[in-house]
Design a protein around this motif. Structure first.
Motif, PDB file in Angstrom:
ATOM      1  N   ASP A   1       5.431  11.110  -3.817  1.00  0.00           N
ATOM      2  CA  ASP A   1       5.775  10.573  -2.923  1.00  0.00           C
ATOM      3  C   ASP A   1       6.881  11.500  -1.774  1.00  0.00           C
TER       4      ASP A   1
ATOM      5  N   SER B   1      -5.606   1.403  -1.669  1.00  0.00           N
ATOM      6  CA  SER B   1      -6.844   0.868  -1.306  1.00  0.00           C
ATOM      7  C   SER B   1      -7.906   1.899  -1.753  1.00  0.00           C
TER       8      SER B   1
ATOM      9  N   THR C   1      -4.320   6.737  -1.418  1.00  0.00           N
ATOM     10  CA  THR C   1      -3.799   5.240  -1.285  1.00  0.00           C
ATOM     11  C   THR C   1      -4.177   4.192  -2.303  1.00  0.00           C
TER      12      THR C   1
ATOM     13  N   HIS D   1      -4.364  13.317   0.306  1.00  0.00           N
ATOM     14  CA  HIS D   1      -3.602  12.267  -0.056  1.00  0.00           C
ATOM     15  C   HIS D   1      -4.524  11.126  -0.680  1.00  0.00           C
TER      16      HIS D   1
ATOM     17  N   THR E   1       1.007  -1.159  -0.099  1.00  0.00           N
ATOM     18  CA  THR E   1      -0.011  -0.104   0.105  1.00  0.00           C
ATOM     19  C   THR E   1       0.764   1.284  -0.057  1.00  0.00           C
ATOM     20  N   PHE E   2       0.354   2.476  -0.398  1.00  0.00           N
ATOM     21  CA  PHE E   2       1.021   3.792  -0.670  1.00  0.00           C
ATOM     22  C   PHE E   2       0.140   4.843  -0.070  1.00  0.00           C
ATOM     23  N   ARG E   3       0.610   5.607   0.431  1.00  0.00           N
ATOM     24  CA  ARG E   3       0.078   6.866   0.788  1.00  0.00           C
ATOM     25  C   ARG E   3       0.624   8.287   0.230  1.00  0.00           C
TER      26      ARG E   3
ATOM     27  N   ALA F   1       7.015   5.368  -0.626  1.00  0.00           N
ATOM     28  CA  ALA F   1       6.261   4.457  -1.690  1.00  0.00           C
ATOM     29  C   ALA F   1       7.301   3.726  -2.686  1.00  0.00           C
TER      30      ALA F   1
END
Length: 200
Positions: free
Chosen positions: A149, A82, A80, A78, A59-61, A154
């Motif tokens: 990022d 998901s 993500t 932001h 996952t990333f934010r 990420a």
């Protein structure tokens, strides 16, 4: 050893033999070194399967740069991975200072325009500023989602070693393909079948 024996062993002929042996050893080592380096340069690292293929995508934010309207009900600051759940994703890591990223910019947009009903293209700028990323996106006419990022997490989580790098993630959140270097729309159209088939 007597002084006479030492003098006899220290003749011009013996010194020459010693010099030739040392020179031969140095040349042999140099040849070995050059051979190893040449072999390494011929290796195509893009053919080595990355460790994260066929594994769940991290996952990333990341901070928004553009494209908020393409994802309803998301955080204003932001987004993500998901937020894209259930949709195949083409995830492209890039930077505004990257020459190869300029090479692929129009190709990614061309691919996105032709395939936006099947897959979501995401660009994540790394080691960059929001202003430069926005300027780059505007100049090259990018209309897909772009994030920044900010802390580099990420890129680290995805094992990005340089830009551009592109990951194809199926609808179940599994990485099915990785492309190192600039992509083109034609090849991407072929590669994306790996996530459209798997993700359906």
């Amino acid at each position: 050893m007597s002084s006479e024996e030492q003098q006899s062993s220290d003749t011009p002929g013996s010194r020459r033999r010693t010099h030739l042996i040392i020179t031969g050893v140095i040349i042999a080592l140099a040849v070995i070194l050059v051979t190893v380096m040449a072999t390494g340069l011929r290796l195509d690292t893009t053919r080595v399967p990355p460790a994260n293929i066929d594994k769940p995508a991290q996952t990333f934010r990341v901070a928004w740069v553009q494209g908020q309207s393409l994802l309803p009900n998301v955080n204003a600051d932001h987004f993500t991975l998901s937020d894209l759940k259930g949709r195949p994703v083409v995830l492209n890591f890039w930077a505004s200072w990257c020459v190869s990223c300029r090479q692929e910019a129009h190709e990614l947009e061309k691919f996105w325009q032709a395939n936006k009903d099947q897959v979501q293209v995401i660009g994540i700028a790394i080691q960059d500023s929001a202003e430069d990323a926005k300027r780059f996106a505007a100049y090259f006419g990018k209309t897909y989602i772009i994030g920044l990022d900010e802390d580099g997490k990420a890129a680290i989580d995805y094992g990005v070693s340089g830009v551009p790098e592109t990951f194809l993630i199926d609808a179940n959140g599994v990485i099915r393909h990785k492309e190192i270097g600039p992509v083109d729309a034609k090849q991407l159209t072929e590669d994306v079948k790996k996530i459209l088939v798997t993700g359906q």
